[in-house]
Design a protein around this motif. Structure first.
Motif, PDB file in Angstrom:
ATOM      1  N   LYS A  82       0.822  -1.203   0.000  1.00 55.42           N
ATOM      2  CA  LYS A  82       0.000   0.000   0.000  1.00 55.42           C
ATOM      3  C   LYS A  82       0.859   1.256   0.000  1.00 55.42           C
ATOM      4  CE  LYS A  82      -3.570   2.317   2.746  1.00 55.42           C
ATOM      5  NZ  LYS A  82      -4.415   2.221   3.982  1.00 55.42           N
ATOM      6  N   ASN A  83       1.943   1.242   0.758  1.00 54.54           N
ATOM      7  CA  ASN A  83       2.819   2.412   0.885  1.00 54.54           C
ATOM      8  C   ASN A  83       4.001   2.385  -0.088  1.00 54.54           C
ATOM      9  OD1 ASN A  83       1.284   3.452   3.051  1.00 54.54           O
ATOM     10  ND2 ASN A  83       2.368   2.110   4.485  1.00 54.54           N
ATOM     11  N   LYS A  84       3.999   1.409  -0.989  1.00 56.59           N
ATOM     12  CA  LYS A  84       5.086   1.247  -1.960  1.00 56.59           C
ATOM     13  C   LYS A  84       6.442   1.137  -1.259  1.00 56.59           C
ATOM     14  CE  LYS A  84       2.783   3.320  -5.928  1.00 56.59           C
ATOM     15  NZ  LYS A  84       2.872   4.298  -7.034  1.00 56.59           N
ATOM     16  N   LYS A  85       6.502   0.271  -0.284  1.00 57.00           N
ATOM     17  CA  LYS A  85       7.737   0.024   0.460  1.00 57.00           C
ATOM     18  C   LYS A  85       8.179  -1.430   0.331  1.00 57.00           C
ATOM     19  CE  LYS A  85       8.114   4.159   2.282  1.00 57.00           C
ATOM     20  NZ  LYS A  85       9.269   5.048   1.972  1.00 57.00           N
ATOM     21  N   GLU A  86       7.598  -2.140  -0.618  1.00 57.95           N
ATOM     22  CA  GLU A  86       7.948  -3.555  -0.754  1.00 57.95           C
ATOM     23  C   GLU A  86       9.391  -3.712  -1.213  1.00 57.95           C
ATOM     24  OE1 GLU A  86       5.684  -2.651  -4.682  1.00 57.95           O
ATOM     25  OE2 GLU A  86       5.858  -1.851  -2.658  1.00 57.95           O
ATOM     26  N   ASN A  87      10.000  -4.787  -0.764  1.00 55.42           N
ATOM     27  CA  ASN A  87      11.382  -5.099  -1.128  1.00 55.42           C
ATOM     28  C   ASN A  87      11.395  -6.156  -2.227  1.00 55.42           C
ATOM     29  OD1 ASN A  87      12.855  -3.390   0.532  1.00 55.42           O
ATOM     30  ND2 ASN A  87      12.916  -4.822   2.233  1.00 55.42           N
ATOM     31  N   ILE A  88      11.926  -5.787  -3.394  1.00 56.31           N
ATOM     32  CA  ILE A  88      12.050  -6.739  -4.512  1.00 56.31           C
ATOM     33  C   ILE A  88      13.458  -6.643  -5.061  1.00 56.31           C
ATOM     34  CG2 ILE A  88      11.099  -7.548  -6.697  1.00 56.31           C
ATOM     35  CD1 ILE A  88       9.118  -4.914  -5.021  1.00 56.31           C
ATOM     36  N   TYR A  89      14.084  -7.776  -5.237  1.00 57.80           N
ATOM     37  CA  TYR A  89      15.439  -7.783  -5.776  1.00 57.80           C
ATOM     38  C   TYR A  89      15.522  -8.735  -6.959  1.00 57.80           C
ATOM     39  CZ  TYR A  89      20.510  -8.350  -6.129  1.00 57.80           C
ATOM     40  OH  TYR A  89      21.811  -8.393  -6.582  1.00 57.80           O
ATOM     41  N   ILE A  90      16.152  -8.275  -8.044  1.00 55.92           N
ATOM     42  CA  ILE A  90      16.387  -9.112  -9.222  1.00 55.92           C
ATOM     43  C   ILE A  90      17.814  -9.628  -9.123  1.00 55.92           C
ATOM     44  CG2 ILE A  90      16.390  -9.204 -11.744  1.00 55.92           C
ATOM     45  CD1 ILE A  90      14.654  -6.624 -11.642  1.00 55.92           C
ATOM     46  N   ASP A  91      17.970 -10.912  -8.896  1.00 55.75           N
ATOM     47  CA  ASP A  91      19.305 -11.445  -8.641  1.00 55.75           C
ATOM     48  C   ASP A  91      20.101 -11.648  -9.931  1.00 55.75           C
ATOM     49  OD1 ASP A  91      18.448 -13.845  -9.819  1.00 55.75           O
ATOM     50  OD2 ASP A  91      18.007 -14.796  -7.900  1.00 55.75           O
TER      51      ASP A  91
END
Length: 324
Positions: free
Chosen positions: A287-296
């Motif tokens: 909702k707050n656009k604080k998600e953690n996503i990493y492209i390895d």
């Protein structure tokens, strides 16, 4: 009449006859030569049509030569030049589609000034320095890149606060050495694939209860579109179904604590409550656009979830690899 006079008379008669014959020969109309105009200084009047004809011939010759020159040296040169431009532009577009942008170092070490409180940062007999706190800087001048850098700068300030707090912790003597049990240090890495910069910051520290723990913070930026990327954006780029992705993450949160602590049925209410809170925290991050996503390095999209729990350091992070 004597003989001499007779001869003279005959000679005169013959000369007269010859003279008359010669005169008749040169005065004969059939032999007349018209010398009128010979040596006359006045030029004859020329034919004007001849001039016009010559001018037309010259103009046609010049026009033909000019047209040939235009076709050979201008038109063909322009066509070749335009063809070269089109080929160059085509090759450049193909190159941009196939390879990442590699004009400069897009991620470098940030150089922030830290206000450090004097103290010691020895933990488990190892000395930690403020130089051990390193964070990245996205070396791009756009508003969204600046937004990412501002968030990283805020994280850096938090890390320095922790470092200063640890510096003031009382040293505990142990086996002839003076130890502290708290420490903090950071590092980062990033990938540059398909014109997407994916940054991962790793924080190594002691958590609650003195147990060692790791924290992770991730940021993603599209070089071509010049914007920050969130989970929905990345799902579209990786041809992943967004709802299916969320389902995979929530299923991982359901199972993570059970798997980590090898819980068996029935699961205690305490752990059930933590699982519920962890899922709510993830939805709040979205909702707050604080998600953690990493492209390895394998171009695998990973959603990094925070799993709080009631023991040890009190939390850990898990990388959930998203599949189609």
């Amino acid at each position: 009449m004597n003989e001499n006079n007779l001869n003279n008379n005959n000679l005169n008669q013959n000369n007269q006859t010859l003279h008359n014959q010669n005169l008749n020969q040169y005065q004969s109309p059939d032999r007349w030569i018209d010398l009128t105009g010979v040596g006359d200084s006045t030029p004859k009047k020329k034919n004007p049509f001849l001039k016009i004809f010559i001018v037309i011939i010259v103009l046609c010759a010049l026009g033909g030569a000019g047209y040939y020159t235009y076709q050979e040296f201008i038109v063909k040169k322009d066509i070749k030049s335009n063809s070269d431009v089109d080929d160059t532009q085509k090759n450049q577009e193909e190159k941009e589609e196939q390879t990442p942008l590699e004009n400069k170092d897009y991620v470098i070490d940030a150089t922030y000034e830290a206000k450090v409180i004097e103290g010691t940062n020895t933990s488990y007999s190892e000395m930690y320095k403020v130089s051990d706190i390193v964070v990245p800087y996205l070396n791009i001048e756009t508003n969204e890149a600046k937004e990412i850098n501002n968030e990283i700068k805020n994280l850096y300030d938090e890390f320095i606060e922790r470092y200063n707090a640890i510096s003031q912790v009382e040293v505990i003597p142990r086996q002839g050495e003076y130890w502290k049990y708290d420490y903090i240090k950071t590092s980062y890495k990033y990938t540059d694939q398909n014109n997407i910069i994916s940054i991962l910051i790793k924080v190594e520290l002691t958590g609650r209860g003195g147990s060692e723990a790791e924290e992770y913070y991730a940021f993603n930026y599209d070089l071509k579109e010049e914007k920050r990327l969130y989970l929905l954006d990345l799902c579209n780029k990786f041809n992943l179904n967004y709802d299916s992705t969320l389902k995979q993450v929530n299923e991982a949160l359901d199972k993570s604590l059970i798997k980590t602590f090898e819980l068996t049925e029935p699961i205690s209410e305490e752990f059930i409550e933590f699982i519920k809170e962890n899922k709510e925290s993830f939805n709040e991050e979205l909702k707050n656009k604080k998600e953690n996503i990493y492209i390895d390095e394998n171009n695998q999209l990973n959603v990094i979830t925070l799993n709080n729990h009631p023991t040890g350091s009190g939390f850990y992070y898990e990388f959930v690899a998203i599949t189609k």
